[in-house]
Every structure is written in structure tokens, then in C-alpha cells.
Scaffold this active site. Structure first.
Site, mmCIF file in Angstrom:
data_model
loop_
_atom_site.group_PDB
_atom_site.id
_atom_site.type_symbol
_atom_site.label_atom_id
_atom_site.label_comp_id
_atom_site.label_asym_id
_atom_site.label_seq_id
_atom_site.Cartn_x
_atom_site.Cartn_y
_atom_site.Cartn_z
ATOM 1 C CE LYS A 1 5.308 -5.253 -28.902
ATOM 2 N NZ LYS A 1 5.856 -3.893 -29.055
ATOM 3 C CG MET B 1 -5.690 -8.398 -5.315
ATOM 4 S SD MET B 1 -4.526 -8.634 -3.960
ATOM 5 C CE MET B 1 -4.102 -6.937 -3.569
ATOM 6 C CE1 TYR C 1 -11.768 -3.831 0.924
ATOM 7 C CE2 TYR C 1 -11.552 -4.616 -1.335
ATOM 8 C CZ TYR C 1 -11.291 -4.756 0.015
ATOM 9 O OH TYR C 1 -10.548 -5.824 0.466
#
Length: 362
Positions: A35, A303, A255
């Protein structure tokens, strides 16, 4: 060279399967769990490899995963463990998928003669029926109940008696069905942990290794039996260095200026971030492997990009690769280590790797 990619060893998948097969011994069949895209190792390629090794059963989570394997030419039996029988009524027949039934009320939706496995909620409080023996006998009489199964909640915790209590509940149901003349062909309770820790009374005639297929076993809590499986990770995760630069002492990095250089440093920006599955919580606490040495992550994981300290790896330059998961020489990082640093579990690390990360079979 891609910005970030996975290297998956199908030979290692095969070796892990053979090791599990050896430990399980004769009389116990294996149902590898593929899965979640085979824990991001690639469900089609892994299923083909396991089928070649002799696997007669595979387990998936939902109908869509089962259909995809059939479309890829997989012939083994496929058990769908966590979907509703009405999710795609035609697919069960057309894709030859075997459902797990969790609620006796759903039996009415089965096609005549359709084989299924009934899951018992033996004490996990998740999927599965909590019906009595009498109810199960009454409702399953005349149906093709091919399998009886359960799932353990705390199978690596040897400071708890939950696994034994679940096993006893499952056995109570099995005996009750047996006395009523209902004897499902397949009985399965155990996944990786009961195999690894030799809890043979739970193996029955079918076991569902998932984690171990991909080279991992859980660490035990409490006084555990001897470990039995000798498996190794099949997946490595790499990222390309996009840019290398020198910064002065006092320079902020990333950041929120979450890291400030305490000295002059040589840093690198690598092409992997939280959109690729690198946990955001690894900022200022995680590491990668750079030229065979551990290199700290500096500042926040972004990101698409993450900054690392290359001060101890002067030979690396833009275009070279670092290892997020895997081994370089004597230094390694596996999903369990990354999970500890990120405050999560290794399953989440593996399954959280984004589909935008290229996968290469080696």
C-alpha cells in the site's frame, strides 16, 4: 542530474522477502503489504519483484491501488484492507480484488459467492467488527468467508499485554466459528513485528509483512524476545547541491533567521525541501551525508531548498549530490534516525516522500 531523487534496490527487496520467507518457515504464507505506493518504493516494480519471488498474495489499502496493480499486469491475489465494498462496485469483480469486510451489514453488498476476509476488532478500536460469535455465525452463514484477520495495536511493546489480549479475543472468535462449522481458509493476525520477535502463536497460516519488506523493523519496548529478521533498507534518497557559498560570522541563514553563523562558514543549498517530503521540523536539528560526513541542516527547511553546512566537506561543489537517506562509506542515515530527529515515525518519513521526487531503480 535531477534536483532530488530516490534510488530503490529491487535486489534488496528480494533479499528482504527471502529472509522473511526463511523465518516464517513452511506452512505460513506471506502477504507483502504494498500500500501507499509500496511505502514510496514504487508499488508496480515492488509487486512485480515480489511476484517473481513467489508471493501469492499482496495487500493494498484501497480499490484504486488494487486496480493499478492489475493494470500493470500483477496476477497475485490482492487483498484490499481499508476500503468500502460500495466504493467501486464493479472493480471488485473486474480487477479480481478481495475485500476485507469490517461491518457485518456490508455483507449484503457482496456479489453471490464473492470471497472476502472478515476483520475482527480484537482490541485496537479501529477497523473491524466487534460482533459476537453468534452474530458472526448468523450473518456469514452461506457466504464465502475465505479469511479471518485482525491487526495488533502494540505488537512491539512487551511491557503491555495488549497483543496477548487481542490474540486471545481473535482465538475466541475463531474457535466459535470452528464449532459452528465455519472454517475460513486463511487466518492472519501478524504483520512485521510478530515475525521479527518470533511470536509464532500469532503467525497462523498467513502473515502480512510490510515494514520489513522495505528493510525496517520496529524497536521494542520492554523486555523483548530475540530478534529474528535480518533485513536492510532498500531505498536511498539523494539531492543535488544547487549552490555553494562562503558566509561571514553573524550571517543569518534561511526564513526567520533561525540560524545565525557563529563563524565564517561554507554552506550549500540542496534541491530538496518540505514539498519533497523532507520534514520541516528538521530545521536546525537534522543532518545529511556530504562526502561521507554528517553535515548539519542550517536554519529552516524551505519548501524546495534546504541549507546545509559544507565546512567539513570542502571537496563538494554545485552539481554534486548529498544523501538524505542511505549510506556513504561508514556513515548512514535511515528513516528511523530521520524520524527521531523530526519527532515522527519512520513510516511517515517513507510515505511522506513526495511523488515529485524522481525514482530510479538500481
Amino acid at each position: 542530474m535531477p534536483r532530488t531523487w530516490l534510488e530503490v534496490s529491487l535486489d534488496r527487496i528480494s533479499l528482504n522477502y527471502r529472509q522473511i520467507r526463511r523465518v516464517a518457515g513452511s506452512g505460513v504464507d506471506l502477504m507483502p503489504v504494498v500500500k501507499a505506493d509500496a511505502y514510496r518504493h514504487g508499488a508496480t516494480a515492488v509487486a512485480q519483484t515480489l511476484e517473481h519471488e513467489g508471493a501469492q498474495w499482496l495487500a493494498v489499502s484501497n480499490v484504486e491501488e488494487g486496480k493499478a496493480l492489475r493494470e500493470a499486469g500483477i496476477r497475485a491475489r490482492i487483498l484490499v484492507m481499508a476500503d468500502r465494498i460500495d466504493s467501486d462496485p464493479r472493480a471488485w469483480r473486474e480487477s479480481r480484488l478481495t475485500p476485507v469486510i469490517h461491518d457485518l451489514a456490508d455483507l449484503s453488498q457482496l456479489s453471490p459467492g464473492q470471497p472476502y476476509h472478515l476483520k475482527i476488532d480484537s482490541g485496537m478500536g479501529r477497523l473491524g467488527t466487534r460482533a459476537s460469535v453468534a452474530e458472526i455465525v448468523e450473518r456469514t452463514r452461506g457466504t464465502n468467508i475465505e479469511g479471518l484477520m485482525t491487526h495488533f495495536a502494540s505488537s512491539a511493546n512487551f511491557g503491555s499485554d495488549q497483543t496477548q489480549r487481542q490474540h486471545e479475543r481473535f482465538e475466541q472468535i475463531r474457535l466459535g466459528l470452528d464449532e459452528a462449522g465455519l472454517r475460513p481458509r486463511w487466518l492472519h493476525e501478524a504483520s512485521t513485528n510478530p515475525l521479527h520477535f518470533g511470536q509464532q502463536h500469532t503467525w497462523r497460516n498467513l502473515v502480512r509483512p510490510g515494514y520489513a519488506i522495505y528493510g525496517y523493523v520496529s524497536r521494542a519496548a520492554g523486555k523483548a524476545p530475540d530478534e529474528m529478521l535480518d533485513v536492510a533498507p532498500a531505498l536511498s534518497w539523494k539531492a543535488t547541491i544547487l549552490l555553494v557559498k562562503e558566509i561571514e560570522a553573524g550571517s543569518p541563514v534561511g526564513y526567520g533567521a533561525q540560524y545565525v553563523a557563529p563563524r565564517p562558514m561554507r554552506i550549500g543549498s540542496i534541491g530538496a525541501g518540505y514539498a519533497d517530503g523532507l520534514p520541516h521540523r528538521l530545521g536546525n536539528r537534522g543532518q545529511v551525508i556530504a562526502a561521507g560526513r554528517l553535515a548539519p541542516i542550517l536554519g529552516a527547511v524551505s519548501m524546495d531548498v534546504t541549507t546545509i553546512d559544507l565546512s567539513e566537506s570542502p571537496e563538494l561543489k554545485a552539481g554534486d549530490a548529498v544523501t538524505l537517506l542511505g549510506r556513504e562509506g561508514e556513515v548512514s542515515i535511515d528513516a528511523r534516525q530521520m524520524a527521531r530527529e523530526a519527532g515522527t515515525i519512520a513510516y511517515a518519513i517513507l510515505c511522506g516522500i513526495s511523488t515529485r521526487v524522481n525514482r530510479i531503480y538500481v
